[in-house]
Design a protein around this motif. Structure first.
Motif, PDB file in Angstrom:
ATOM      1  N   LEU A 141       8.381 -31.155 -23.593  1.00  0.00           N
ATOM      2  CA  LEU A 141       9.487 -31.566 -22.732  1.00  0.00           C
ATOM      3  C   LEU A 141      10.778 -30.827 -23.050  1.00  0.00           C
ATOM      4  N   PHE A 142      11.027 -30.586 -24.337  1.00  0.00           N
ATOM      5  CA  PHE A 142      12.313 -30.030 -24.742  1.00  0.00           C
ATOM      6  C   PHE A 142      12.218 -28.568 -25.184  1.00  0.00           C
ATOM      7  N   LYS A 143      11.038 -27.940 -25.030  1.00  0.00           N
ATOM      8  CA  LYS A 143      10.849 -26.513 -25.339  1.00  0.00           C
ATOM      9  C   LYS A 143      11.287 -26.193 -26.769  1.00  0.00           C
ATOM     10  N   HIS A 180      18.198 -34.949 -30.728  1.00  0.00           N
ATOM     11  CA  HIS A 180      19.627 -34.648 -30.852  1.00  0.00           C
ATOM     12  C   HIS A 180      19.822 -33.211 -31.340  1.00  0.00           C
ATOM     13  N   ALA A 181      19.078 -32.818 -32.364  1.00  0.00           N
ATOM     14  CA  ALA A 181      19.217 -31.465 -32.903  1.00  0.00           C
ATOM     15  C   ALA A 181      18.821 -30.411 -31.882  1.00  0.00           C
ATOM     16  N   ILE A 182      17.740 -30.677 -31.144  1.00  0.00           N
ATOM     17  CA  ILE A 182      17.275 -29.719 -30.139  1.00  0.00           C
ATOM     18  C   ILE A 182      18.308 -29.567 -29.024  1.00  0.00           C
ATOM     19  N   GLU A 183      18.748 -30.697 -28.486  1.00  0.00           N
ATOM     20  CA  GLU A 183      19.608 -30.662 -27.311  1.00  0.00           C
ATOM     21  C   GLU A 183      21.025 -30.181 -27.619  1.00  0.00           C
ATOM     22  N   LYS A 184      21.473 -30.348 -28.850  1.00  0.00           N
ATOM     23  CA  LYS A 184      22.814 -29.897 -29.222  1.00  0.00           C
ATOM     24  C   LYS A 184      22.797 -28.491 -29.807  1.00  0.00           C
ATOM     25  N   ASN A 185      21.673 -27.802 -29.644  1.00  0.00           N
ATOM     26  CA  ASN A 185      21.547 -26.400 -30.042  1.00  0.00           C
ATOM     27  C   ASN A 185      21.846 -26.192 -31.526  1.00  0.00           C
ATOM     28  N   ARG A 221      13.707 -42.258 -22.609  1.00  0.00           N
ATOM     29  CA  ARG A 221      15.152 -42.492 -22.438  1.00  0.00           C
ATOM     30  C   ARG A 221      15.953 -41.237 -22.750  1.00  0.00           C
ATOM     31  N   LEU A 222      15.611 -40.566 -23.839  1.00  0.00           N
ATOM     32  CA  LEU A 222      16.361 -39.379 -24.231  1.00  0.00           C
ATOM     33  C   LEU A 222      16.095 -38.208 -23.290  1.00  0.00           C
ATOM     34  N   TYR A 223      14.883 -38.154 -22.730  1.00  0.00           N
ATOM     35  CA  TYR A 223      14.619 -37.111 -21.735  1.00  0.00           C
ATOM     36  C   TYR A 223      15.471 -37.350 -20.490  1.00  0.00           C
ATOM     37  N   GLY A 230      15.653 -32.658 -14.590  1.00  0.00           N
ATOM     38  CA  GLY A 230      14.200 -32.656 -14.713  1.00  0.00           C
ATOM     39  C   GLY A 230      13.615 -34.030 -14.486  1.00  0.00           C
ATOM     40  N   PHE A 231      14.235 -35.066 -15.077  1.00  0.00           N
ATOM     41  CA  PHE A 231      13.736 -36.437 -14.960  1.00  0.00           C
ATOM     42  C   PHE A 231      13.782 -36.921 -13.509  1.00  0.00           C
ATOM     43  N   PHE A 232      14.969 -36.820 -12.884  1.00  0.00           N
ATOM     44  CA  PHE A 232      15.105 -37.327 -11.517  1.00  0.00           C
ATOM     45  C   PHE A 232      14.466 -36.369 -10.512  1.00  0.00           C
TER      46      PHE A 232
END
Length: 315
Positions: A141-143, A180-185, A221-223, A230-232
């Motif tokens: 999901l988060f590559k 959190h770590a993935i999404e905040k680069n 939830r985090l996705y 992507g979710f919607f």
């Protein structure tokens, strides 16, 4: 500010906590401290940890997430090591993890059990399946390429700890950290660690099914929060397909006979298509808001880094 802070959340770990504390004190550099946060233990865990040389504090709200929230708020350190109090992780790996944070600027180091001995040491097959499922789901999901999402053995930078909003109350905290770590680069690296199962008499507090369900709901939830388009967009696509499946037979019958006898089906399909359009544009708007939040987070990191420098200079 401590050089290295070892954070040990504990609930009824009297059998193993003394060894854990002494093992980590033996490998810490000068200025390192072991903090044991007791989470309402009834077996004397806190007294044993204090006698072994740890700084002992308490968190009265039950749950690992609540303990981690308290730890991150109260402790300032250049590097943080988070480890469970059940003696399943080797203290010898801490030196490499500390080096990555202090000398390579890594924000989160993941103690990777799954690439080593976890599947042979762990005797709970559903735990094995759950770890694989969570890892594969998040990485898809988060590559990302985090090899062990659920590990309780991690190292963090000051910037990560002071910018991480702890929302989870229980064992889903590790999943939240990873995303959190993935999404905040943030810079994430893996260190393979040898895992050993709990000794006889030491009981896991993790419930395979209830806590597993919470972890999966946390991922969803985090996705939604971090990948809103992507979710919607997926919801919009599903609704559009349902609407088309209902509408096409009505349209074909109209072309064939010139009549629309199934008005209820036509009306419902129209409302479903409206829902698909709404979901699509909701995702688009939320994606724009998320981009703005990401910009604000980068500015917050600058403020945290400036505060970190001031603390070090005044130490």
């Amino acid at each position: 500010m401590d050089k290295v802070a070892v954070l040990v959340p504990c609930y009824n770990e009297a059998k193993t906590i003394e060894k854990v504390v002494k093992d980590y004190l033996a490998v810490l550099p000068d200025g390192g401290v072991v903090y044991v946060y007791d989470n309402n233990s009834t077996d004397g865990t806190a007294d044993i940890a204090r006698s072994a040389g740890a700084v002992v504090r308490r968190e009265y709200r039950q749950g690992k997430g609540n303990v981690i929230r308290r730890m991150f708020r109260e402790i300032d350190a250049e590097c943080y090591i988070m480890v469970d109090g059940d003696d399943t992780y080797p203290a010898e790996a801490a030196s490499e993890m500390i080096d990555k944070v202090l000398n390579r600027g890594v924000d989160m180091v993941v103690g990777d059990r799954l690439s080593a001995t976890y599947f042979t040491e762990n005797k709970r097959p559903f735990h094995n399946f759950g770890n694989k499922l969570v890892r594969n789901t998040i990485n898809s999901l988060f590559k990302s390429n985090i090899r062990d999402i659920m590990t309780g053995y991690r190292a963090f930078s000051y910037q990560f700890v002071k910018s991480f909003p702890v929302l989870s109350k229980g064992f889903e905290i590790e999943t939240e950290m990873s995303i959190h770590a993935i999404e905040k680069n943030m810079l994430v690296e893996n260190v393979i660690v040898t895992y050993r199962d709990r000794p006889d008499g030491s009981v896991s507090k993790l419930n395979t099914f209830s806590d597993g369900y919470k972890v999966l709901m946390t991922i969803a939830r985090l996705y939604k929060n971090n990948k809103p388009f992507g979710f919607f967009g997926i919801i919009a696509l599903i609704l559009m397909l349902i609407g088309l499946i209902m509408f096409i037979p009505v349209l074909a019958e109209y072309f064939r006979t010139g009549l629309v006898p199934r008005f209820p089906t036509l009306i419902v399909s129209g409302f479903i298509m409206i829902g698909a359009i709404q979901s699509f544009f909701s995702g688009l708007i939320l994606e724009t808001i998320k981009q703005k939040n990401s910009q604000d987070f980068e500015m917050e990191l600058i403020r945290i880094n400036d505060n970190y420098k001031r603390i070090r200079e005044n130490r």
